[in-house]
Design a protein around this motif. Structure first.
Motif, PDB file in Angstrom:
ATOM      1  N   SER B  36       0.833  -1.214   0.000  1.00 20.77           N
ATOM      2  CA  SER B  36       0.000   0.000   0.000  1.00 20.77           C
ATOM      3  C   SER B  36       0.863   1.259   0.000  1.00 20.77           C
ATOM      4  CB  SER B  36      -0.921   0.006   1.221  1.00 20.77           C
ATOM      5  OG  SER B  36      -1.779  -1.103   1.173  1.00 20.77           O
ATOM      6  N   TYR B  40       0.942   4.033  -2.942  1.00 25.19           N
ATOM      7  CA  TYR B  40       0.734   5.472  -2.728  1.00 25.19           C
ATOM      8  C   TYR B  40       1.952   6.268  -3.200  1.00 25.19           C
ATOM      9  CZ  TYR B  40      -1.032   9.704  -0.517  1.00 25.19           C
ATOM     10  OH  TYR B  40      -1.506  10.965  -0.293  1.00 25.19           O
ATOM     11  N   PHE B 156      -4.412  -0.290   0.162  1.00 22.89           N
ATOM     12  CA  PHE B 156      -4.429   0.330  -1.169  1.00 22.89           C
ATOM     13  C   PHE B 156      -5.742   0.197  -1.942  1.00 22.89           C
ATOM     14  CE2 PHE B 156      -2.879  -3.916  -2.424  1.00 22.89           C
ATOM     15  CZ  PHE B 156      -3.569  -4.144  -3.599  1.00 22.89           C
ATOM     16  N   ILE B 160      -7.249   5.762  -2.035  1.00 22.10           N
ATOM     17  CA  ILE B 160      -7.266   7.083  -2.662  1.00 22.10           C
ATOM     18  C   ILE B 160      -8.629   7.530  -3.186  1.00 22.10           C
ATOM     19  CG2 ILE B 160      -4.836   7.331  -3.211  1.00 22.10           C
ATOM     20  CD1 ILE B 160      -5.275   6.032  -5.812  1.00 22.10           C
TER      21      ILE B 160
END
Lengths: 368, 467
Positions: B36, B40, B156, B160
């Motif tokens: 993750s 990112y 993940f 976002i």
């Protein structure tokens, strides 16, 4: 929903196919260039702390992975087919299909670009031409969208308005609109360029304007290049289009003529079969892009000379005028700065031809 | 990194899957956390530090709150943790907006900080706030394992663009979860469906908006086409992302709650918000609206509470006056609905109620999508015939013909019809047999087609990243 063992096995098989495809992607050897897209492909970027911290390295890797995807063109074709045939969309990557022709959908005319082109032409006139008594002609070559727009029910570019504007802004030149002798089938199906074997009427129209012998009266022999021609729109549209065939017209004049390239000093024939065997077969005509070249035509039936300011369309048109001129000098001001021309050309009383397609006029930022 | 990228599809995800399922259970969270952070950092290397800092602050706050539970110090730890996260979010997301607004009103020329917004900060901030507040309320135990808490925040699949996963919903799964081939297959199936919604439908519809921007002489038809295209695009973009997140979560043993439930079939604005971005709506309900008193106060305070919540909802979506107005518009609509129109609408024919909701949502998204207020007004005016624009021209008819197919697919796909039809077919034995074979093949075909779309495009960001 019931869960069938068959369904689960098939689903698992699909997952396995995806994992195997991933392994193929990881291990596929890098390619140097894409033939269909006519460009070098991205290579694995070098790793550095700066590039890593700024994110530039990751961006480069994304480009690299996209460029080096195994079967990239086949995948792009799959997308194009989905778009055209499944979703019934009218274009892919800005390319539409009309009667088997790939056509770029660009109907707008960029006034600032046209003005830039005019400013460059005016500058050439003021610097080199105003002092002598030249016959100056401007040949306007329409993009093939002009002939396809109606069938697409898409707006046609305002070529009539553009021509009026050119006539007003270039009072020193006599503007000839070659649209009158062209149709969609006079262009390659997969490329923006026109087909030389279809250009005799346009050459005749131009010869009348220039006051030279009618090329239609010559005995032209058509020869077909023995390799397929996948034009620029083939790669752009990614559709499984049939390739074009390159046909070139020869006459005693074209056979006898020689082409001298100022940049390299090389002397080549009018039809460069060596270049035609390279990445872009269209380079057959006058060896493709060249800043400055001079064709000497010993079979010409006059003592006249011609200077042509041109783009790539002229490469296939000019050989049809060789009987009318002893020498023809071709200048591409995309590749040579206008202010350097005096070092290479003595401007006397030559005929002057500006030969430009609407495509280049509409993206004239590269004219120097 | 984008889900809709070749890098994710053919490098990151298979590699993570292979490693994740190869390691023993106790290493699964560390593997997910590492993956993750890499995910990112791939797009935002500098901003990983922000996220790590937030995780450390809330990890410490959670433990401190639990340690001092029932005392005023616990409240202090909560306030400090909230201030740290909201302060950071406020600075990076809203500093330019507020200073710009002050400049506009006062004529001052205060310099704008020009801060770059870290991707996904609104989502992970709300997740981490839910954890700390729930610990303070005693609804969850503090997470003593830093890696487990960091895995929750940085996970993940939903990092976002949501959905906003509550710690309470997956706390047990962080400690131990069930993995199976069935879950992997059904998760990847859901992921591919989401990816198709994003790549095939949302991205294609997104082209219409670009056409409007590029057209020198727009028409009323093109404005309507753009508005309808955006309304469908944002649904397929965002719900597609949620499908991918939920699917990937399932692959790794997590069960995330649904984030969308066919919002465009809603018969009221209230129902629309129960179906649209459910995780955000419930977050604001539980952590803002109810603490303010909700509707169990006097009418005046209730109206105030609604206005505050929808003002914040608007601001959460973006730092611009268009978003503020968009939020307040929904506050107004909900008030009108609850006080007056709602009961009447219940007696309307379904098509009329749905039509009105769709029209209102359509206009609201014009406001939402416009870069500024004057352009929003201009676009709305153009749609309603208030601008001297031609009704249509050959170009806009061409675009309509070119995008009609995908719009019709999107309209049908935004309803529950395909899902209901699928369930019906599954209950009919001959069709069920055919689907048993064709569904996996369709999944493979979709994957290959989407690979083609990705190979042919280099840039397709998710709409909700900017939030």
């Amino acid at each position: 929903m019931r869960k069938h063992p068959t369904s689960q096995i098939l689903m698992a098989a699909v997952v396995a196919v995806w994992l195997i495809l991933s392994l193929v992607v990881w291990s596929w050897p890098d390619q140097d260039h894409s033939l269909h897209e006519r460009r070098l492909l991205a290579r694995h970027p070098a790793l550095s702390l700066d590039a890593l911290s700024s994110g530039q390295w990751m961006e480069s890797v994304e480009t690299y992975i996209s460029d080096q995807l195994p079967g990239r063109f086949a995948f792009r074709t799959l997308k194009a087919i989905t778009r055209f045939h499944l979703l019934r969309q009218k274009e892919n990557q800005g390319i539409a299909m009309v009667n088997g022709h790939a056509v770029k959908l660009e109907h707008t005319i960029d006034p600032s670009s046209i003005d830039h082109a005019i400013q460059r032409f005016q500058s050439l006139y003021d610097r080199y031409l105003v002092a002598n008594d030249h016959v100056i002609t401007f040949a306007f070559i329409p993009d093939k969208l002009a002939f396809a727009a109606a069938d697409l029910a898409y707006p046609a570019p305002d070529n009539a308005g553009l021509l009026r504007y050119l006539e007003r802004q270039l009072p020193f030149a006599s503007v000839v609109d070659l649209s009158e002798t062209l149709s969609l089938d006079d262009y390659y199906r997969t490329d923006p360029h026109w087909r030389q074997e279809q250009l005799l009427p346009a050459a005749q129209q131009l010869s009348e304007a220039l006051g030279i012998a009618d090329p239609l009266s010559n005995d032209w022999q058509a020869t077909t290049l023995d390799r397929p021609f996948y034009g620029a729109y083939y790669g752009q549209s990614a559709l499984p289009l049939q390739p074009d065939r390159l046909v070139y017209l020869t006459s005693p004049a074209t056979e006898a003529a020689t082409v001298r390239h100022a940049a390299t000093g090389d002397v080549t024939p009018v039809y460069d079969l060596e270049k035609a065997a390279g990445k872009d077969p269209y380079d057959l005509f006058l060896s493709g892009a060249s800043p400055l070249l001079t064709i000497t035509s010993p079979q010409a039936d006059t003592e006249r000379d011609l200077i042509v300011f041109r783009d790539s369309f002229a490469g296939s048109l000019i050989p049809l005028l060789l009987e009318g001129y002893r020498t023809i000098t071709l200048v591409d001001i995309r590749h040579i700065a206008s202010d350097q021309l005096a070092e290479h050309i003595t401007f006397r009383d030559q005929d002057i031809l500006f030969c430009y397609s609407s495509t280049i006029l509409n993206a004239a930022g590269t004219l120097r | 990194m984008l889900f809709s990228s070749l890098t994710f599809l053919y490098y990151f995800l298979p590699a993570v899957l292979l490693v994740y399922f190869a390691v023993p259970a106790k290493l699964k969270n560390p593997v997910l956390l590492t993956a993750s952070l890499l995910f990112y950092a791939w797009g935002e290397p500098r901003f990983v530090l922000f996220m790590v800092l937030s995780i450390l602050v809330h990890y410490a706050a959670g433990l401190a709150i639990a340690h001092d539970r029932g005392t005023r110090r616990a409240r202090l730890w909560l306030i400090l943790a909230l201030a740290a996260s909201l302060g950071l979010l406020g600075y990076v997301k809203y500093a330019d907006f507020f200073i710009g607004s002050v400049n506009a009103v006062s004529g001052l020329g205060l310099p704008l900080p020009g801060v770059v917004l870290p991707i996904g900060i609104s989502f992970y901030t709300f997740q981490i706030l839910s954890y700390t507040i729930d610990v303070y309320r005693g609804q969850v135990e503090p997470q003593k394992n830093l890696i487990s808490l960091a895995t929750y925040i940085a996970l993940f699949p939903q990092l976002i663009a949501g959905p906003i996963v509550r710690y309470a919903d997956i706390a047990g799964q962080l400690a131990g979860r069930h993995h199976s081939l069935d879950r992997v297959i059904s998760g990847l199936r859901r992921f591919v469906i989401g990816l198709a919604k994003k790549i095939l439908i949302a991205n294609t519809l997104g082209e219409i908006g670009v056409l409007l921007d590029q057209t020198a002489q727009p028409t009323v038809l093109l404005h309507w086409l753009t508005a309808i295209g955006f309304m469908l695009q944002i649904y397929f973009d965002f719900s597609g992302y949620s499908d991918m997140a939920i699917g990937l979560g399932r692959v790794f043993g997590f069960d995330f709650l649904e984030n969308f439930n066919y919002p465009y079939i809603a018969r009221s604005i209230t129902e629309f918000w129960h179906r649209w971005h459910i995780s955000l709506g419930t977050w604001f309900r539980d952590y803002c609206y109810i603490p303010l008193g909700g509707s169990r106060t006097g009418k005046g305070r209730w109206l105030r509470n609604l206005a505050i919540v929808w003002l914040l909802t608007g601001l959460w979506h973006g730092a611009a006056w268009t978003f503020v107005l968009w939020g307040l518009l929904f506050a107004l609509l909900l008030i009108v609905e609850k006080l007056w129109l709602g009961k009447r609408m219940q007696h309307w024919p379904a098509w009329a109620a749905r039509g009105l909701v769709l029209l209102v949502v359509l206009f609201s998204f014009v406001l939402f999508e416009a870069p500024d207020l004057p352009q929003a007004v201009q676009r709305l005016s153009a749609m309603l015939g208030g601008s001297p624009l031609p009704l249509a021209d050959p170009l806009s008819w061409f675009y309509l013909r070119s995008y009609l197919g995908i719009i019709l697919i999107a309209i049908v796909g935004a309803t529950s019809l395909p899902a209901r039809l699928y369930r019906r077919l599954r209950q009919w034995t001959p069709a069920d047999r055919i689907l048993t074979v064709t569904e996996p093949l369709a999944g493979l075909a979709l994957l290959l087609v989407m690979t083609g779309y990705l190979a042919d495009a280099s840039f397709n960001p998710f709409l909700y990243f900017r939030f």
